[in-house]
Design a protein around this motif. Structure first.
Motif, PDB file in Angstrom:
ATOM      1  N   SER A 249      19.763  14.204  -1.369  1.00  0.00           N
ATOM      2  CA  SER A 249      21.141  14.373  -0.897  1.00  0.00           C
ATOM      3  C   SER A 249      22.134  13.613  -1.775  1.00  0.00           C
ATOM      4  N   ARG A 250      21.677  12.534  -2.406  1.00  0.00           N
ATOM      5  CA  ARG A 250      22.547  11.756  -3.304  1.00  0.00           C
ATOM      6  C   ARG A 250      22.320  12.120  -4.768  1.00  0.00           C
ATOM      7  N   SER A 251      21.414  13.065  -5.023  1.00  0.00           N
ATOM      8  CA  SER A 251      21.059  13.493  -6.385  1.00  0.00           C
ATOM      9  C   SER A 251      20.641  12.321  -7.267  1.00  0.00           C
ATOM     10  N   THR A 252      19.849  11.393  -6.710  1.00  0.00           N
ATOM     11  CA  THR A 252      19.445  10.205  -7.464  1.00  0.00           C
ATOM     12  C   THR A 252      17.995  10.251  -7.935  1.00  0.00           C
ATOM     13  N   GLY A 253      17.257  11.276  -7.634  1.00  0.00           N
ATOM     14  CA  GLY A 253      15.892  11.423  -8.147  1.00  0.00           C
ATOM     15  C   GLY A 253      14.852  10.665  -7.353  1.00  0.00           C
ATOM     16  N   TYR A 254      13.569  10.833  -7.700  1.00  0.00           N
ATOM     17  CA  TYR A 254      12.469  10.239  -6.957  1.00  0.00           C
ATOM     18  C   TYR A 254      11.238  10.205  -7.848  1.00  0.00           C
ATOM     19  N   PRO A 255      10.431   9.133  -7.822  1.00  0.00           N
ATOM     20  CA  PRO A 255       9.242   9.084  -8.682  1.00  0.00           C
ATOM     21  C   PRO A 255       8.172  10.073  -8.239  1.00  0.00           C
ATOM     22  N   ARG A 256       7.792  10.985  -9.128  1.00  0.00           N
ATOM     23  CA  ARG A 256       6.790  11.994  -8.825  1.00  0.00           C
ATOM     24  C   ARG A 256       5.690  12.065  -9.885  1.00  0.00           C
ATOM     25  N   SER A 257       5.949  11.555 -11.066  1.00  0.00           N
ATOM     26  CA  SER A 257       4.981  11.691 -12.154  1.00  0.00           C
ATOM     27  C   SER A 257       4.172  10.411 -12.319  1.00  0.00           C
ATOM     28  N   VAL A 258       3.080  10.524 -13.081  1.00  0.00           N
ATOM     29  CA  VAL A 258       2.245   9.359 -13.354  1.00  0.00           C
ATOM     30  C   VAL A 258       3.039   8.304 -14.119  1.00  0.00           C
ATOM     31  N   VAL A 259       3.892   8.725 -15.020  1.00  0.00           N
ATOM     32  CA  VAL A 259       4.717   7.767 -15.771  1.00  0.00           C
ATOM     33  C   VAL A 259       5.601   6.978 -14.807  1.00  0.00           C
ATOM     34  N   GLN A 260       6.211   7.661 -13.855  1.00  0.00           N
ATOM     35  CA  GLN A 260       7.055   6.980 -12.888  1.00  0.00           C
ATOM     36  C   GLN A 260       6.230   6.088 -11.956  1.00  0.00           C
ATOM     37  N   VAL A 261       5.050   6.546 -11.573  1.00  0.00           N
ATOM     38  CA  VAL A 261       4.162   5.726 -10.738  1.00  0.00           C
ATOM     39  C   VAL A 261       3.770   4.463 -11.494  1.00  0.00           C
TER      40      VAL A 261
ATOM     41  N   ALA B 197       0.847  -1.194   0.000  1.00  0.00           N
ATOM     42  CA  ALA B 197       0.000   0.000   0.000  1.00  0.00           C
ATOM     43  C   ALA B 197       0.878   1.237   0.000  1.00  0.00           C
ATOM     44  N   VAL B 198       0.287   2.318  -0.449  1.00  0.00           N
ATOM     45  CA  VAL B 198       0.932   3.625  -0.403  1.00  0.00           C
ATOM     46  C   VAL B 198       0.012   4.548   0.372  1.00  0.00           C
ATOM     47  N   ILE B 199       0.612   5.400   1.206  1.00  0.00           N
ATOM     48  CA  ILE B 199      -0.155   6.429   1.895  1.00  0.00           C
ATOM     49  C   ILE B 199       0.222   7.765   1.276  1.00  0.00           C
ATOM     50  N   LEU B 200      -0.767   8.433   0.717  1.00  0.00           N
ATOM     51  CA  LEU B 200      -0.567   9.766   0.154  1.00  0.00           C
ATOM     52  C   LEU B 200      -1.180  10.788   1.089  1.00  0.00           C
ATOM     53  N   GLY B 201      -0.547  11.902   1.202  1.00  0.00           N
ATOM     54  CA  GLY B 201      -1.093  12.994   1.993  1.00  0.00           C
ATOM     55  C   GLY B 201      -0.114  14.136   1.992  1.00  0.00           C
ATOM     56  N   PRO B 202      -0.619  15.333   2.129  1.00  0.00           N
ATOM     57  CA  PRO B 202       0.273  16.491   2.145  1.00  0.00           C
ATOM     58  C   PRO B 202       1.193  16.451   3.347  1.00  0.00           C
ATOM     59  N   PRO B 203       2.243  17.263   3.320  1.00  0.00           N
ATOM     60  CA  PRO B 203       3.121  17.350   4.485  1.00  0.00           C
ATOM     61  C   PRO B 203       2.309  17.657   5.733  1.00  0.00           C
ATOM     62  N   GLY B 204       2.585  16.939   6.814  1.00  0.00           N
ATOM     63  CA  GLY B 204       1.914  17.185   8.080  1.00  0.00           C
ATOM     64  C   GLY B 204       0.565  16.508   8.236  1.00  0.00           C
TER      65      GLY B 204
ATOM     66  N   LEU C  33       2.756  22.892  -3.914  1.00  0.00           N
ATOM     67  CA  LEU C  33       3.489  21.964  -4.773  1.00  0.00           C
ATOM     68  C   LEU C  33       2.940  20.547  -4.632  1.00  0.00           C
ATOM     69  N   TYR C  34       2.638  20.145  -3.405  1.00  0.00           N
ATOM     70  CA  TYR C  34       2.063  18.818  -3.195  1.00  0.00           C
ATOM     71  C   TYR C  34       0.763  18.675  -3.986  1.00  0.00           C
ATOM     72  N   ALA C  35      -0.124  19.655  -3.861  1.00  0.00           N
ATOM     73  CA  ALA C  35      -1.422  19.593  -4.554  1.00  0.00           C
ATOM     74  C   ALA C  35      -1.223  19.519  -6.064  1.00  0.00           C
ATOM     75  N   GLU C  36      -0.322  20.333  -6.575  1.00  0.00           N
ATOM     76  CA  GLU C  36      -0.070  20.363  -8.020  1.00  0.00           C
ATOM     77  C   GLU C  36       0.517  19.046  -8.527  1.00  0.00           C
ATOM     78  N   CYS C  37       1.524  18.539  -7.840  1.00  0.00           N
ATOM     79  CA  CYS C  37       2.205  17.313  -8.285  1.00  0.00           C
ATOM     80  C   CYS C  37       1.359  16.072  -8.069  1.00  0.00           C
ATOM     81  N   THR C  38       0.584  16.065  -7.009  1.00  0.00           N
ATOM     82  CA  THR C  38      -0.132  14.854  -6.630  1.00  0.00           C
ATOM     83  C   THR C  38      -1.463  14.687  -7.361  1.00  0.00           C
ATOM     84  N   LYS C  39      -2.044  15.763  -7.842  1.00  0.00           N
ATOM     85  CA  LYS C  39      -3.354  15.668  -8.498  1.00  0.00           C
ATOM     86  C   LYS C  39      -3.375  14.606  -9.603  1.00  0.00           C
ATOM     87  N   PRO C  40      -2.431  14.589 -10.547  1.00  0.00           N
ATOM     88  CA  PRO C  40      -2.482  13.544 -11.574  1.00  0.00           C
ATOM     89  C   PRO C  40      -2.237  12.141 -11.023  1.00  0.00           C
TER      90      PRO C  40
END
Length: 187
Positions: free
Chosen positions: A45-57, A8-15, A133-140
């Protein structure tokens, strides 16, 4: 035949309480949480990136099919207050909140007596940008999981309001649960 672990994944804004909900899931269901925030900070910190887009999801889903996505919705004004009231002991990672988890002495860690700091991410202007930013990135991403039929939303202004609903949902959806579960008390 080996049974696949419940994922499972838990999505939610910071806090929004993702860490607290994750810890309660670990405690009650024996599932091991992975903090995306911690992973994100490590990847930055390692400059290795992170999945944020629908394509990456979608790519991740090919390797790690999800059983459910839990979305935590908390009013923005409450998130802003919660985050800007957060203080940290850098040496241990202990978190205090001037609203509901105050240190014994303002600005000082209860155990070491060392000064507390506020992360740049928890300052008012930064908090507003983070939430936008969370709302914008997470909507899709939310739209994607909704179309997949695995998004389940839980709303409230406090984690203790949200937790019983999350507990009951997971109790009904995790197929590898022990016969007896402790109820949804607030850890």
């Amino acid at each position: 035949m080996a049974r696949r672990a419940f994922q499972a994944v838990i999505l939610g804004p910071p806090g929004s309480g993702k860490g607290t909900i994750s810890e309660r899931i670990r405690e009650h269901f024996g599932l091991r949480p992975v903090s995306c925030g911690d992973l994100l900070r490590g990847n930055i910190s390692r400059s290795t990136g992170y999945p944020r887009s629908v394509v990456q999801v979608h790519t991740l889903a090919l390797h790690f099919p999800l059983d459910t996505v839990l979305e935590l919705q908390v009013p923005t004004a409450i998130l802003q207050q919660r985050l800007t009231s957060r203080w940290l002991h850098p040496g241990s990672g202990r978190i205090y909140n001037t609203e509901f988890n105050k240190p014994l002495v303002q600005g000082v860690d209860d155990i070491t007596g060392e000064p507390l700091t506020q992360r740049e991410d928890d300052r008012p202007k930064t908090v507003a940008r983070r939430l936008d930013l969370y709302a914008e990135c997470t909507k899709p991403v939310i739209e994607y999981y909704t179309k997949e039929g695995i998004l389940h939303t839980f709303s409230g202004s406090q984690t203790n309001q949200i937790w019983p609903d999350v507990f009951n949902f997971l109790k009904d959806h995790i197929k590898t649960l022990p016969d007896q579960l402790e109820g949804p008390h607030n850890a």
